[in-house]
Design an enzyme around this catalytic site. Structure first.
Site, PDB file in Angstrom:
ATOM      1  N   PHE A   5      -5.528  -0.286   6.109  1.00  0.00           N
ATOM      2  CA  PHE A   5      -4.750   1.154   6.124  1.00  0.00           C
ATOM      3  C   PHE A   5      -5.282   2.208   6.876  1.00  0.00           C
ATOM      4  O   PHE A   5      -6.814   2.448   7.024  1.00  0.00           O
ATOM      5  CB  PHE A   5      -4.103   1.598   4.627  1.00  0.00           C
ATOM      6  CG  PHE A   5      -2.681   1.003   4.297  1.00  0.00           C
ATOM      7  CD1 PHE A   5      -1.887   0.221   5.246  1.00  0.00           C
ATOM      8  CD2 PHE A   5      -1.964   1.870   3.596  1.00  0.00           C
ATOM      9  CE1 PHE A   5      -0.777  -0.016   4.408  1.00  0.00           C
ATOM     10  CE2 PHE A   5      -1.117   1.752   3.298  1.00  0.00           C
ATOM     11  CZ  PHE A   5      -0.122   0.486   4.042  1.00  0.00           C
ATOM     12  N   LEU A  63      11.324   4.671   7.572  1.00  0.00           N
ATOM     13  CA  LEU A  63       9.908   4.581   7.430  1.00  0.00           C
ATOM     14  C   LEU A  63       9.488   3.121   8.513  1.00  0.00           C
ATOM     15  O   LEU A  63      10.212   2.383   7.583  1.00  0.00           O
ATOM     16  CB  LEU A  63       9.291   4.850   6.266  1.00  0.00           C
ATOM     17  CG  LEU A  63       7.982   4.114   6.656  1.00  0.00           C
ATOM     18  CD1 LEU A  63       7.159   5.618   7.306  1.00  0.00           C
ATOM     19  CD2 LEU A  63       7.429   4.023   5.411  1.00  0.00           C
ATOM     20  N   GLU A  82       2.598   1.830   8.365  1.00  0.00           N
ATOM     21  CA  GLU A  82       1.842   1.693   8.500  1.00  0.00           C
ATOM     22  C   GLU A  82       1.212   0.389   8.275  1.00  0.00           C
ATOM     23  O   GLU A  82       0.181  -0.249   9.359  1.00  0.00           O
ATOM     24  CB  GLU A  82       0.460   2.691   7.086  1.00  0.00           C
ATOM     25  CG  GLU A  82      -0.424   3.024   7.706  1.00  0.00           C
ATOM     26  CD  GLU A  82      -1.336   4.530   7.306  1.00  0.00           C
ATOM     27  OE1 GLU A  82      -0.752   4.688   7.159  1.00  0.00           O
ATOM     28  OE2 GLU A  82      -2.365   4.174   7.457  1.00  0.00           O
TER      29      GLU A  82
END
Ligand code: FAD
Ligand code: SF4
Ligand code: SF4
Ligand code: FES
Lengths: 313, 559, 295
Positions: free
Chosen positions: B116, B241, B244
């Site tokens: 991440f 969204l 990520e």
């Protein structure tokens, strides 16, 4: 694009019956049903009531019925509602009591979910870290884990429409999520519960839940998995299991179903007696075949298959 | 009047985790209040992961997690709190797993972990790309198992404080429209973030920062409100969204020239630089004319069909459904959008606030573990770790506290406010006020800020507040009055916007998510301190407090 | 045009008329149907609940029979057979390991399935392979007078990713066929919903109510009769209609035809060969109307 939309209105404080109200709205090309509802509420009629939150198909708030099909308002674009010809009609989700406009009372839905003991009963404590579970074991419950509890499947479920006691697809899919979880300690107990009347065996396999689910949960597939596991666990003393077993034995013995003895095998002698008037009427119409049917020609091969596969009954 | 020992407002990860902890105290009467059904809470939308240094995917340590978080916070995070969070993380994750969370697994059957942004190691534990959903539903299962009382679809409109002590809340039961006094010895707020202050937002419609606004009005200070995280990858048309995880799994960011522009801004971490860095880079590309229709592209095509279907199925669904783009075949148009509220109700590591008996946890609290910028995967963690800690602390408090009665006046005041709203025949409908606020905030208080923009914003907020004085609604009924709630929520957004703007205007430096084009450097000498916003007669009163440092010295933050 | 013909258990017994009229229709239209003498029951989605592996073998054996007849297409007239067999066939075809496991058993009984068979249904054969224009040319008794409610039922439509013939939320085939036969169609809610058959023996009441509801929905929209592509739907909707009426305390008396019966009627087959007397809800009035129109 300009759309004419009919919304089913109901206000428990002022009217006794629901009615359809027409609205015209201008919307962008990619607009969803939820976009339209918000636009109408904010620009034309603030009293229109509906639930919404995430607007991205994950919170499960916004299920409604669009021209007879239960959908999430937020992920249904106008261009994707292929079944609508003519005006768009937005109504509350089916099979649940309506509170106001498009808002239904969800309690009956959750009540069914809670009946399934929807939580893990862990096996005895393991060390301090995580349980070791293979990716394959996770995959078996993966589809059921996608459920967002939106109720689309429930709203259009055939048997829930005709039997208030039927658990319904979402609760059963949730039940599978634990039956299939290798970490759970009470699998047999769960399967026994699910084999009781109005639970896993009552579903009529209409596949509507698979069609309606926006998250690929495939509730009916999970119901079938429950049934299969219950049979494997030897829980066979119920109508559904007996019905399935009757197929297994009829195919072995005759190759074909024996429709005259099927009710007897499934519901037992007492209940079958109750069906006699019906049977007589069918007899009169020449519908009921001779009870002793001719076996198919290759029945020997079939019996051999059963033998090779060691099918026990 | 309803009475409980402990009431928890909010049923996201933080609220439910708190409840599960609190009911471990024998005979403690615990209830949850939530304006939407628990599983509808916005925690469910979290896709990518939850951090813990388990070391399953690569050698990792609590130390490393701690350092990454502090660095990510641009040294505004309180280091003692961060140490606690990172220390507790593995235990909390294991516990979630043992309660039944369905995590994705590695080839050894352990919890799988993925890289991440801003993290030195692959540290984010995940459940495909529905991590929040998996944990949210798990916690609701535990709530059912524990038989916790849930007031679902009850909307809290007031925190009642008397003699400096929280006494309970006033809430509307949406079903009946009735106002209720709910009395308790301790109150926890776990009401989530305020993403909806902004127009481009990844947040749900329900994320209107209610709890922060109510606490603020009741006298609790809001901390670091100017720090709003803009997520670099939100869908062009809706702000939804794209996790990520898309970059964690190897996605590229491309400008109109097809260039991986992150090479220029973060030569080492590239697309996996910290969120504030990536968002600013995108905004610069767009403003300098290398955008595509106000966006840049997120390209995951090179991952191939199989990997996309297996690891990023939801991302693919979202792109197809909401943007009409199948990422297997085309790049996804994305841009920065408001995503996370670093600021919130000032709270200790046990959730204690400045008001006795009043606790806060999760995104509505500011502990502060995220400082000026939150790392991906750290806020689910915050909700879980501090949910547990605050649940325990509040339970202990409630056990020892006396139940105090409180006057009907709080209820009467609330009722009068609502009645005045319902009786206002002529007035301005709230949706327009909300939209104007949201658009104004993204324009003047967005990714890049400066004095001029912020001063404009200040004027505009006060204009909007004046308009709100005269707000009106159309639905005058009792049952499920969503119109009334909509109007009340706008009132909350306005109060929070004011605190955000004031904090941002005063903070003359650039740090983490707060990026001033007129003060481009971080200024540790003058600004390594937390902003406190108090509600005052004439608006916001600002104050500052020190950042707690243990052993990590601020250095330049580079990725 | 040539198909291995698999009527399914119901059409061979309780709904014999469906089988009989299918043969007539095929004869008139020149579609060759070859009987699969040795074929067993497909298990109707029940066998796989009792014993999944067995159901693979039993169905593979049926497919192997078609292969041994030199045919690669099996036509059924039962929706449930269609869905059950299509699903299992797809699994066998897409999973070589499974196919090999199944064949290990089959070889011991002297046969083997090579995976070359496709399933289809009379409805699809007519609409897709044969062509409705051609059907139209054979119509002797157009159904002008009739409002026919097409009842698609479940297992010709869903799950779409397995059957894949048409949009399960907005199917057209049966309506087009009715129109080709000269009838008028009725739009009603129950069109794509369920007759309740598969829980008749488990939850009788719920099952009967489901069937009854479909009949009411069609009747309310002005249907004179209903047509189904499946003998199991026929059982629920015709044979058990009176029971459903009792539950709802509401008469529907809506005649229900099997697809092949309605086609045979339109193609001019002698009425006495259509087994209408076997219907529990008498279609007499409908038949007379059609014949009267014929002149
Ligand atoms: C799209 C998205 C993706 C994310 N992905 C990640 C990720 O991958 N990893 C990560 O760590 N973090 C992620 N985050 C952040 C993280 O999800 C949130 O910070 C976290 O879930 C907040 O949890 P919470 O319990 O504090 O609040 P929420 O889950 O927002 O819950 C708030 C609760 O408060 C209740 N409430 C609010 N107001 C009232 C009121 N007035 N009366 C009664 N009840 C009220 C609501 O009903 C709700 O139950 C993501 C956030 C978003 C928006
Ligand atoms: S398949 Fe079963 S559970 Fe699913 S909708 Fe039909 S009856 Fe309901
Ligand atoms: S199974 Fe699918 S349709 Fe049913 S509640 Fe869950 S997500 Fe919704
Ligand atoms: S608004 Fe959340 S699922 Fe539609």
């Amino acid at each position: 694009m300009r759309k004419k939309i009919l919304i089913r209105r109901f206000d428990p404080e002022t009217v006794d019956e629901s009615f359809l109200q027409a609205f015209n709205v201008d919307l962008p090309q990619n607009a969803t049903i939820l976009d339209a509802l918000i636009k109408i509420k904010e620009e034309q009629d603030g009293t229109i009531s509906f639930r919404k939150s995430c607007r991205s198909a994950i919170c499960g708030s916004c299920a409604v019925t669009v021209n007879g099909v239960a959908v999430l308002a937020c992920n249904s674009q106008f261009k994707s509602i292929s079944w609508v010809e003519g005006d768009v009609i937005i109504e509350p989700l089916g099979n649940l009591p309506v509170l106001k406009d498009l808002i239904v009372r969800f309690y009956p839905f959750w009540h069914e979910v809670e009946k399934t003991m929807p939580w893990l009963e862990p096996k005895e404590e393991i060390g301090e870290k995580e349980n070791i579970v293979s990716a394959e074991d996770v995959a078996i419950i993966d589809e059921s884990a996608n459920c967002i509890m939106c109720g689309c499947c429930f709203g259009d479920c055939t048997i829930r429409e005709t039997d208030d006691n039927f658990m319904g697809p979402a609760a059963l899919a949730k039940a599978w999520r634990f039956v299939g979880d290798t970490r759970d300690a009470i699998k047999t107990e769960r399967l026994e519960l699910l084999s009781k009347a109005c639970n896993a065996w009552d579903c009529t396999r209409c596949n509507l839940c698979i069609d309606r689910c926006p998250k690929g949960v495939r509730p009916l597939d999970q119901i079938v998995r429950i049934r299969q596991e219950a049979m494997k666990a030897g829980i066979k003393d119920n109508k559904g299991a007996r019905h399935a077993l009757a197929f297994q034995s009829d195919i072995k013995n005759h190759g074909k179903l024996n429709e005259t003895t099927m009710p007897l095998k499934t519901v037992g002698i007492i209940r079958s007696l109750g069906m006699i008037p019906m049977a007589l009427r069918m007899q009169m119409k020449g519908k009921v075949p001779f009870p002793i049917q001719k076996d198919i020609e290759g029945i020997k091969e079939v019996k051999k298959i059963y033998k090779i596969m060691e099918v026990d009954e | 009047m309803v009475t409980h020992d402990l009431i928890i407002v909010g049923a996201g990860l933080a609220g439910m985790r708190a409840a599960i902890e609190a009911i471990k105290t024998p005979d403690l009467n615990v209830a949850i209040i939530s304006k939407i059904h628990p599983v509808r809470s916005h925690s469910g939308a979290a896709q990518g992961g939850i951090n813990a240094a388990l070391g399953n995917a690569a050698e990792d340590s609590i130390e490393s997690h701690t350092f990454d978080t502090i660095k990510g916070s641009d040294y505004l995070g309180d280091q003692d709190a961060i140490e606690i969070m990172c220390q507790d993380a593995p235990g909390d994750i294991y516990e979630l797993e043992r309660m039944g969370t369905i995590f994705s697994r590695d080839k050894n059957g352990r919890i799988a972990q993925r890289p991440f942004g801003g993290a030195a190691q692959p540290r984010a534990c995940y459940a495909a790309d529905r991590t929040g959903h998996a944990i949210l539903h798990l916690l609701y299962e535990q709530l059912m198992k524990g038989g916790v009382m849930v007031y679902e679809e009850w909307h809290v409109i007031k925190l009642v404080v008397e003699d400096g002590t929280a006494r309970g809340v006033v809430a509307i039961n949406l079903l009946s429209g009735k106002l209720h006094r709910i009395r308790a010895k301790a109150v926890i707020f776990a009401t989530g973030g305020y993403g909806r202050v902004f127009h481009n937002s990844t947040n749900a419609h329900a994320n209107t920062g209610d709890g922060m606004a109510l606490a603020y009005r009741a006298g609790a200070p809001l901390m670091d409100m100017e720090f709003v995280q803009f997520h670099p990858t939100t869908l062009k048309s809706t702000g939804i969204l794209i996790s990520e995880a898309a970059r964690g799994e190897g996605g590229y960011l491309l400008n109109s020239e097809g260039e991986r522009f992150m090479k220029k801004y973060a030569p080492n971490a590239l697309e996996l630089a910290s969120r504030d860095v990536v968002s600013r880079s995108e905004q610069s590309e767009i403003e300098e004319g290398r955008g595509i229709d106000g966006c840049v592209h997120l390209d995951i095509r090179h991952l191939g069909r199989d990997k996309i279907l297996k690891l990023l199925p939801q991302i693919r669904d979202l792109s197809i459904t909401f943007e009409g783009v199948d990422p297997i075949d085309e790049p996804i148009p994305i841009r920065p959008g408001a995503h996370y509220s670093m600021g919130g109700i000032k709270a200790s590591v046990d959730g204690m606030t400045s008001i006795k008996g009043f606790f806060a946890a999760g995104e509505c609290a500011c502990v502060s573990v995220h400082g000026a910028n939150r790392l991906g995967g750290n806020s689910l963690l915050e909700a879980v770790v501090f949910g547990r800690r605050v649940g325990a602390a509040a339970a202990k408090f409630a056990e020892e506290a006396e139940l105090a009665d409180w006057s009907e006046s709080a209820l009467k005041d609330a009722a009068a406010e609502i009645a005045s709203l319902l009786n206002r025949i002529e007035g301005e409908p709230y949706p327009k006020i909300r939209q104007d606020l949201q658009k104004m905030m993204i324009q003047y208080v967005g990714v890049y800020r400066d004095r001029e923009k912020l001063e404009t914003a200040r004027v505009k907020v006060s204009e909007l507040k004046a308009r709100y004085e005269n707000v009106s609604i159309q639905d005058l009924g009792d049952v499920f009055n969503t119109d009334l709630l909509g109007a009340l929520e706008v009132g909350n957004l306005l109060d929070l916007a004011e605190a955000i703007v004031e904090g941002a205007l005063n903070r003359e430096e650039s740090r983490g998510a707060h990026s001033r084009t007129d003060f481009t450097e971080r200024d540790d000498e003058n600004w390594m301190k937390h902003t406190m916003a108090y509600k005052a007669e004439e608006g916001v009163k600002l104050d500052y407090s020190n950042v707690t440092k243990t052993k990590y010295e601020p250095t330049i933050r580079k990725y | 045009m040539k198909y291995a013909y698999y009527p399914g258990c119901a059409a061979e017994a309780i709904m014999k008329e469906a089988d009989e009229t299918t043969r007539q229709v095929a004869r008139i239209l020149g579609i060759e149907l070859i009987d699969m003498k040795n074929a067993t029951c497909c298990g109707a989605g029940c066998l796989d609940e009792a014993n999944l592996e067995l159901s693979y073998v039993i169905n593979a054996r049926i497919f192997a029979i078609a292969e041994s007849m030199g045919l690669n297409s099996i036509m059924t007239i039962c929706s449930t057979c269609l869905q059950t067999m299509t699903k299992i066939n797809q699994e066998l075809q897409s999973d070589p390991e499974l196919l090999e496991r199944v064949n290990k058993v089959l070889r011991k009984t002297g046969t083997e399935y090579r995976g070359n068979v496709q399933m289809t249904h009379l409805l699809w054969v007519l609409v897709k392979d044969y062509g409705l224009d051609k059907v139209k040319k054979h119509v002797k008794r157009p159904l002008n007078m009739l409002n026919v409610a097409a009842f698609y039922g479940c297992h010709t439509l869903r799950p779409a990713e397995i059957l894949g013939y048409e949009d399960p939320r907005n199917p057209k085939s049966l309506d087009l066929l009715i129109k080709a036969l000269g009838g008028k169609t009725v739009d009603y809610r129950g069109k794509t919903r369920c007759c309740g058959f598969h829980t008749l023996l488990v939850n009788e009441r719920a099952s009967l109510k489901a069937g009854g509801k479909r009949l009411q929905e069609a009747k309310d929209k002005g249907a004179d009769c209903m047509v189904t592509p499946c003998p199991l739907c026929d059982v629920s909707l015709d044979v058990y209609q009176s029971e459903a009426e009792k539950l709802y305390q509401k008469k529907t008396q809506l005649p229900v035809f099997n697809l092949s019966q309605l086609i045979a009627l339109a193609l001019g087959v002698d009425v006495s060969d259509l087994s209408f007397r076997k219907h529990l809800v008498s279609p007499k009035k409908i038949i007379s109307a059609v014949i009267a129109a014929e002149g």
